[in-house]
Scaffold this motif. Structure first.
Motif, short mmCIF file in Angstrom:
data_model
loop_
_atom_site.label_atom_id
_atom_site.label_comp_id
_atom_site.label_asym_id
_atom_site.label_seq_id
_atom_site.Cartn_x
_atom_site.Cartn_y
_atom_site.Cartn_z
N TYR A 152 -13.96 -13.22 -63.19
CA TYR A 152 -12.77 -13.84 -62.61
C TYR A 152 -11.62 -12.84 -62.53
O TYR A 152 -10.84 -12.86 -61.57
N LYS A 153 -11.49 -11.99 -63.53
CA LYS A 153 -10.42 -10.99 -63.51
C LYS A 153 -10.62 -10.03 -62.34
O LYS A 153 -9.67 -9.73 -61.59
N GLU A 154 -11.85 -9.57 -62.16
CA GLU A 154 -12.15 -8.66 -61.04
C GLU A 154 -11.99 -9.39 -59.70
O GLU A 154 -11.48 -8.81 -58.72
N LEU A 155 -12.40 -10.65 -59.67
CA LEU A 155 -12.30 -11.43 -58.43
C LEU A 155 -10.85 -11.60 -58.01
O LEU A 155 -10.50 -11.43 -56.84
N ASN A 156 -9.98 -11.94 -58.95
CA ASN A 156 -8.56 -12.09 -58.63
C ASN A 156 -7.99 -10.80 -58.04
O ASN A 156 -7.21 -10.83 -57.07
N LYS A 157 -8.36 -9.67 -58.62
CA LYS A 157 -7.84 -8.38 -58.14
C LYS A 157 -8.31 -8.08 -56.72
O LYS A 157 -7.52 -7.68 -55.86
N VAL A 158 -9.61 -8.25 -56.46
CA VAL A 158 -10.13 -7.86 -55.16
C VAL A 158 -9.67 -8.84 -54.07
O VAL A 158 -9.41 -8.44 -52.92
N VAL A 159 -9.51 -10.11 -54.41
CA VAL A 159 -8.97 -11.08 -53.45
C VAL A 159 -7.53 -10.71 -53.10
O VAL A 159 -7.14 -10.74 -51.92
N ALA A 160 -6.74 -10.33 -54.10
CA ALA A 160 -5.36 -9.92 -53.84
C ALA A 160 -5.30 -8.69 -52.94
O ALA A 160 -4.46 -8.60 -52.05
N ARG A 161 -6.19 -7.72 -53.19
CA ARG A 161 -6.22 -6.50 -52.38
C ARG A 161 -6.58 -6.81 -50.93
O ARG A 161 -5.98 -6.27 -49.98
N LEU A 162 -7.57 -7.68 -50.74
CA LEU A 162 -7.98 -8.01 -49.38
C LEU A 162 -6.92 -8.86 -48.68
O LEU A 162 -6.64 -8.66 -47.49
N LEU A 184 -8.92 -22.33 -57.06
CA LEU A 184 -10.22 -21.74 -57.39
C LEU A 184 -10.08 -20.49 -58.24
O LEU A 184 -11.03 -20.11 -58.95
N LEU A 185 -8.92 -19.85 -58.16
CA LEU A 185 -8.70 -18.60 -58.90
C LEU A 185 -7.82 -18.82 -60.12
O LEU A 185 -7.14 -17.90 -60.57
N ARG A 186 -7.84 -20.02 -60.67
CA ARG A 186 -6.96 -20.35 -61.81
C ARG A 186 -7.31 -19.56 -63.06
O ARG A 186 -6.48 -19.36 -63.93
N TYR A 187 -8.55 -19.10 -63.18
CA TYR A 187 -8.96 -18.31 -64.34
C TYR A 187 -8.83 -16.83 -64.02
O TYR A 187 -9.11 -16.39 -62.90
N ASP A 188 -8.44 -16.05 -65.02
CA ASP A 188 -8.24 -14.61 -64.83
C ASP A 188 -8.76 -13.89 -66.08
O ASP A 188 -8.05 -13.16 -66.75
N ASP A 189 -10.04 -14.17 -66.38
CA ASP A 189 -10.63 -13.64 -67.61
C ASP A 189 -11.93 -12.92 -67.32
O ASP A 189 -12.26 -12.65 -66.16
N ASP A 190 -12.67 -12.61 -68.37
CA ASP A 190 -13.89 -11.81 -68.23
C ASP A 190 -15.15 -12.64 -68.05
O ASP A 190 -16.27 -12.10 -68.09
N GLN A 191 -15.01 -13.93 -67.84
CA GLN A 191 -16.19 -14.74 -67.56
C GLN A 191 -16.66 -14.46 -66.14
O GLN A 191 -15.86 -14.23 -65.23
N LEU A 192 -17.98 -14.50 -65.92
CA LEU A 192 -18.52 -14.24 -64.60
C LEU A 192 -18.12 -15.34 -63.62
O LEU A 192 -18.18 -16.53 -63.94
#
Length: 323
Positions: A120-130, A96-104
């Motif tokens: 997606y870029k922000e999502l990947n970061k916050v998922v990794a932090r959590l 689900l997190l295969r994309y790491d770009d600026d698309q919503l």
């Protein structure tokens, strides 16, 4: 005499040409030397050549797996209990997190007109932090992590972080009363509970901190309670909830930690869902990560014709599964 029936909608030639299912048929015809001409042919092939269909869709959907499968299915005559894609190693969240770009990735619209967006870029970061915060408190593969929370952006973030570890997710919407939540979660002995200070409904605020406390008091396996602030202007008082911490204080502070996606068998559980409870206590229904992934992708790619540029919306609470 009956009136002539009129079609509500007919796709254009351009729509048909660019449809995902058209691309899939072209893929199948090329890779499997078939002559499928449309939906009826595709359906017939999919039920007569089940192994071919799922192998083709696995490749077409570009499933991310660290190890390939040995065969598509163990024994089609064995139901229930047959194994699908044995040998495969994968992670639900990684796909689900295969994309790491600026698309919503998500757009949240609250009842009070509050809108939040995350790429997606922000999502990947916050998922990794959590995920790192959960790992550091001892959450591991097979543990249960649950949520008693509305459909906020934090809800899928917590689910993805849980799945990346190989832990198992279950959820109840904040609208359920504490007893209904206890009837569900007590059966699976969760280690972590994500909850919220309240929710909005018809311009009214419903506070849920007392309900969360009742749930935690009744389930001794819960070691940590992570509280999201939604209806409060600041951080709500959570001192009455044992082992409670605010979301912002729990999540790992480093902005860019690497997220390790635990590689798991296809049949490893990702969700525990619950029946409605109309015939006694709700029954647990365990869903495999691989099974949920390939079936959802099949539905969204082939049936819904969903593409990256599209936006999809389901109106439901996290207590329910939408199909």
């Amino acid at each position: 005499m009956s009136k002539e029936r009129k079609k509500l909608w007919t796709p254009s030639e351009e729509w048909i040409e660019n449809a995902n299912v058209t691309k899939f048929i072209e893929f199948v015809n090329k890779e499997y030397n078939r002559d499928i001409k449309g939906a009826k042919d595709l359906y017939k092939w999919s039920v007569e050549e089940i192994k071919e269909f799922w192998a083709a869709f696995w490749d077409f959907a570009d499933i991310i797996a660290s190890e390939g499968y040995d065969k598509v299915v163990d024994d089609l005559n064995k139901f229930p209990g047959t194994q699908w894609f044995p040998g495969a190693k994968m992670n639900f969240a990684e796909n689900l997190l295969r994309y790491d770009d600026d698309q919503l990735a998500f757009i949240f619209q609250g009842e009070k007109k509050v809108t939040k967006k995350i790429t997606y870029k922000e999502l990947n970061k916050v998922v990794a932090r959590l995920a790192k915060a959960l790992r550091e408190m001892g959450v591991k593969k097979g543990d249960r992590v649950v949520s008693y929370i509305p459909n906020l952006i934090e809800t899928p973030i917590a689910m993805l972080a849980t799945a990346s570890i190989g832990a198992i997710w279950a959820s109840c919407g904040a609208e359920l009363q504490a007893r209904a939540v206890i009837d569900r979660f007590a059966q699976i002995e969760p280690k972590v509970l994500f909850t919220v200070d309240g929710y909005f409904y018809k311009d009214s605020v419903f506070e849920t901190i007392p309900n969360a406390k009742e749930v935690v008091d009744a389930i001794p396996s819960i070691e940590k309670v992570v509280v999201v602030s939604y209806v409060s202007d600041g951080k709500p008082d959570i001192n009455n909830i044992p082992n409670a911490v605010h979301w912002d204080d729990f999540i790992f502070k480093e902005e860019n930690p690497n997220n390790h996606f635990e590689q798991l068998p296809f049949e490893h559980p990702v969700y525990i869902m619950f029946s409605s409870g109309t015939t006694g206590k709700p029954k647990c229904m365990v869903q495999s990560g691989g099974g949920v992934l390939v079936n959802h992708l099949k539905e969204l790619i082939l049936s819904t014709d969903l593409k990256r540029k599209d936006v999809i919306n389901y109106i439901t609470a996290p207590s329910w599964m939408m199909v």
